[in-house]
Design an enzyme around this catalytic site. Structure first.
Site, PDB file in Angstrom:
ATOM      1  N   THR A 166     -10.635   6.147   6.465  1.00 60.98           N
ATOM      2  CA  THR A 166     -12.005   6.662   6.896  1.00 60.98           C
ATOM      3  C   THR A 166     -12.344   7.616   7.738  1.00 60.98           C
ATOM      4  O   THR A 166     -11.583   7.653   8.809  1.00 60.98           O
ATOM      5  CB  THR A 166     -13.007   5.202   7.145  1.00 60.98           C
ATOM      6  N   GLY A 201     -13.124  -3.205   6.131  1.00 59.52           N
ATOM      7  CA  GLY A 201     -14.604  -3.488   6.126  1.00 59.52           C
ATOM      8  C   GLY A 201     -15.055  -4.728   5.860  1.00 59.52           C
ATOM      9  O   GLY A 201     -16.395  -5.029   6.474  1.00 59.52           O
TER      10      GLY A 201
END
Length: 364
Positions: free
Chosen positions: A203, A257
């Protein structure tokens, strides 16, 4: 009742002693940066012995290019929101990171992209999830923020919105890279988990403070290799992977996440900083805390929240910038692709833990 009141008074006295007293030091605090920027390109279990000099140079160059793009905007008097977009776009366009071009593959062999952005001035925010035809998801997320009444759009609806707003339809082959396809094939062949093939969470993100004192944060990702059933992580979720508030800080996260969502990492860090400031505003009106102390506080809160993530079983990292202009890194992994630049002359990129200037050291 008296015992409770006494305990409260003791706590308040401690807070004042720790945070307000440095403001009374005779030595003037150093000048704070007029603008500040931090970026990340993912955190994870990084093996320094497996990193060739050529590969390291490739990553450092990509990080520096993103850092330079955002810093250029800020140095020329541009806004924090434009700076974080500029930095993230560079990383979305690079096959080295798990965002935009180079995003990981889903179980079905497609690339599904997530992104979010937030402006600390008014806490306006935009996010997209599961889009497959948008070259730069961070730009679509910002368009959701500025040209719709919504915060998050997903899938086909987000793509229809993109076309309506003039975004070109990007073909799926643009996002596909051999390395990401090989990771999916290896995952399926050996019945591995996403963590076995993704040694880092690629990310990307950026946080910034501009000359006007405004904060912004942006995050973009392709998610996890082999994700199924429309899985969405923290990156497009305001408060989990991204948050910005001029009263406290701007945060962008990278990591596992599901855990970042459960902790509400980005908002949690900002909320702790804001609560601390509100207490001092009441107890020590008119007193300014030493900027060095504020930096240590920010590092402490970031580390504490990341420790909470680790305690639950998750890993990853965060970048944050404070209203005073300090760029902070915190990660509970062996490394995080990262960089920071300030108007005070700081300009550095790093990959493994222990590299670069300590985050809690003032940037001037």
């Amino acid at each position: 009742m008296n015992k409770t009141m006494n305990t409260g008074r003791t706590l308040l006295a401690t807070i004042l002693a720790l945070f307000a007293a440095p403001a009374m030091a005779e030595e003037a605090a150093p000048e704070m940066p007029r603008w500040s920027l931090a970026i990340h390109g993912g955190a994870g279990t990084l093996d320094k012995t497996a990193m060739t000099p050529e590969r390291r140079a490739e990553y450092e160059a990509a990080l520096q290019a993103a850092l330079d793009a955002g810093a250029r905007v800020l140095a020329e008097g541009g806004s924090a929101i434009d700076a974080v977009k500029a930095a993230v776009i560079i990383m979305e366009d690079s096959p080295l990171f798990n965002a935009g071009k180079g995003a990981v593959f889903t179980w079905e062999g497609t690339n599904e992209l997530d992104a979010s952005i937030m402006d600390g001035r008014d806490r306006s925010a935009g996010a997209v999830a599961g889009v497959k035809t948008v070259k730069n998801p961070i730009l679509l997320a910002d368009t959701v923020r500025t040209q719709s009444e919504h915060v998050m759009l997903m899938g086909a609806g987000a793509e229809a919105f993109a076309v309506e707003k003039g975004f070109a339809v990007t073909p799926p082959e643009y996002f596909a890279t051999p390395a990401r396809r090989e990771a999916l094939e290896r995952m399926k062949a050996k019945q591995l988990s996403a963590l076995d093939v993704d040694h880092k969470f690629g990310t990307v993100g950026a946080v910034a403070l501009d000359r006007q004192g405004n904060l912004a944060a942006a995050t973009s990702t392709g998610g996890m290799t082999g994700k199924r059933w429309g899985r969405v992580g923290d990156a497009p979720i305001i408060g989990a992977g991204t948050y910005a508030d001029n009263r406290s800080c701007a945060v962008s996260a990278t990591g596992w996440g599901e855990y970042f969502i459960r902790v509400g990492v980005a908002h949690e860090i900002c909320a702790r900083l804001r609560a601390r400031q509100e207490v001092l505003d009441v107890l020590a009106a008119g007193m300014e805390t030493d900027p060095v102390v504020k930096t240590v506080e920010a590092q402490y809160f970031a580390d504490a929240v990341m420790a909470d993530v680790k305690q639950l079983g998750g890993d990853g990292g965060v970048i944050l910038v404070t209203p005073e202009g300090y760029a902070i890194f915190s990660f509970n992994t062996s490394g995080m692709y990262r960089g920071r630049a300030t108007s005070a002359g700081v300009n550095e990129v790093a990959i493994f833990g222990g590299e670069g200037k300590p985050s809690a050291t003032p940037d001037h």
